[in-house]
Design a protein around this motif. Structure first.
Motif, PDB file in Angstrom:
ATOM      1  N   ALA A  31       0.861  -1.186   0.000  1.00  0.00           N
ATOM      2  CA  ALA A  31       0.000   0.000   0.000  1.00  0.00           C
ATOM      3  C   ALA A  31       0.899   1.238   0.000  1.00  0.00           C
ATOM      4  O   ALA A  31       2.040   1.200   0.449  1.00  0.00           O
ATOM      5  N   ILE A  32       0.365   2.340  -0.535  1.00  0.00           N
ATOM      6  CA  ILE A  32       1.135   3.594  -0.577  1.00  0.00           C
ATOM      7  C   ILE A  32       0.817   4.417   0.671  1.00  0.00           C
ATOM      8  O   ILE A  32      -0.349   4.702   0.964  1.00  0.00           O
ATOM      9  N   LEU A  33       1.866   4.770   1.413  1.00  0.00           N
ATOM     10  CA  LEU A  33       1.712   5.537   2.655  1.00  0.00           C
ATOM     11  C   LEU A  33       2.168   6.981   2.511  1.00  0.00           C
ATOM     12  O   LEU A  33       1.765   7.841   3.285  1.00  0.00           O
ATOM     13  N   VAL A  64      -4.149   3.578  -1.330  1.00  0.00           N
ATOM     14  CA  VAL A  64      -3.341   4.787  -1.146  1.00  0.00           C
ATOM     15  C   VAL A  64      -3.860   5.498   0.103  1.00  0.00           C
ATOM     16  O   VAL A  64      -5.053   5.789   0.215  1.00  0.00           O
TER      17      VAL A  64
END
Lengths: 99, 227
Positions: A40-42, A86
């Motif tokens: 996942a994009i943090l 995201v």
């Protein structure tokens, strides 16, 4: 077919070392990949719409959102295939874009 | 699209590697609870039973989005990627990871639908029944709805209108087909949510584009609409 699915689910569970089968609302929660195998994009990074012309195709599907102050943000679903989630903040609202 | 907080607690989400009803299960880094991404609800862990608030989002093509929002930001990506799922989309026999089949399906299982909830009842339009670039005015249980389908026939926005008379007072803006204009002069962009626009009687509804079989896993009592 159902038996095969059950066996496949069991093999997957054994391979991943899932301790117990979780059932929710009558449906089994299958473990198919290690946690975070899909990242996942943090800390999302952005480009402008003009700059994006080089990386985006006209027919590329996007999820678009407009914040309360009018900030528009697009997330390519082709890109999200590789990340699924995201974690973003748009105009002060913390959002989870999920795909 | 969800607001990612529960009360005062801000959450960040990762991919759990699990599937529930053929759909992504997220986990939050703060409590390690598991969340079904289709329903936005924690299904296991300390936050079990809590739901995330949805935030209105649009699914459409990059071309249509950029035209409506020339100043948009775009999530940075490394290169021009095609979808991993194009072949999956094209294969009517592949459903989820188990490849099972639906019995007595109202629609082809791999067909795409636009699904939504109204007064506790779930409804779905087959995407193939919606004409791109047009608004339609179906009536569900006396509640007029306005649908906008983008030119690619993939992105759908859904609006609930106060009553039939109000619905009749709206028209498409001929100059900008992504806008509707009311007799009172209020303007709605059909590509984003209404809350940034003043006046009017249209309320944006959450609509989900999904495979029929995936939607049906969660909402078996869905009424299928064919305008």
């Amino acid at each position: 077919m159902r038996t095969l699915s059950a066996i496949a689910g069991l093999l997957i569970a054994l391979a991943v070392g899932l301790p117990a089968q979780l059932m929710v609302d009558g449906s089994r929660v299958y473990s198919v990949l290690p946690v975070d195998a899909i990242p996942a994009i943090l800390d999302p990074a952005f480009v402008t719409g003009r700059e994006a012309g080089r990386i985006m195709a006209d027919e590329e599907q996007v999820i678009g959102v407009v914040g309360p102050n009018g900030t528009a943000v697009a997330y390519s679903t082709w890109h999200l295939d590789h990340h699924e989630i995201v974690n973003d903040v748009v105009d002060g609202i913390a959002l989870a874009v999920t795909w | 699209m969800y607001a990612r907080d529960i009360g005062d607690q801000l959450l960040t989400f990762g991919v759990s590697g699990r599937l529930w009803k053929d759909a992504l299960v997220m986990y939050d880094h703060q409590t390690n609870s598991l969340w079904g991404h289709v329903i936005g609800k924690a299904i296991d862990g300390p936050l079990e039973g809590h739901s995330l608030e949805t935030y209105p989002a649009t699914q459409t093509t990059w071309k249509a989005w950029l035209r409506a929002h020339p100043d948009t930001k775009v999530l940075k990506k490394p290169k021009l990627w095609r979808s991993n799922y194009e072949r999956y989309d094209a294969d009517p026999r592949r459903m989820g990871i188990h490849g099972r089949r639906m019995k007595k399906s109202q629609l082809p299982p791999k067909s795409k639908i636009a699904g939504f909830e109204l007064n506790g009842q779930m409804f779905a339009f087959p995407l193939s029944s919606l004409k791109p670039g047009q608004t339609l005015v179906p009536v569900v249980d006396e509640a007029p709805l306005l649908i906008y389908v983008d030119e690619a026939g993939q992105g759908v926005s859904l609006w609930r209108v106060r009553d039939r008379e109000t619905l009749a007072s709206y028209s498409l803006d001929p100059e900008r087909p992504t806008q509707v204009v009311g007799r009172d002069g209020s303007v709605y962009s059909l590509l984003d949510q209404s809350r940034s626009l003043a006046g009017g009687d249209l309320v944006r509804m959450q609509v989900v584009i999904a495979y029929w079989f995936g939607w049906h896993n969660f909402h078996p009592l869905t009424e299928v609409l064919k305008p």
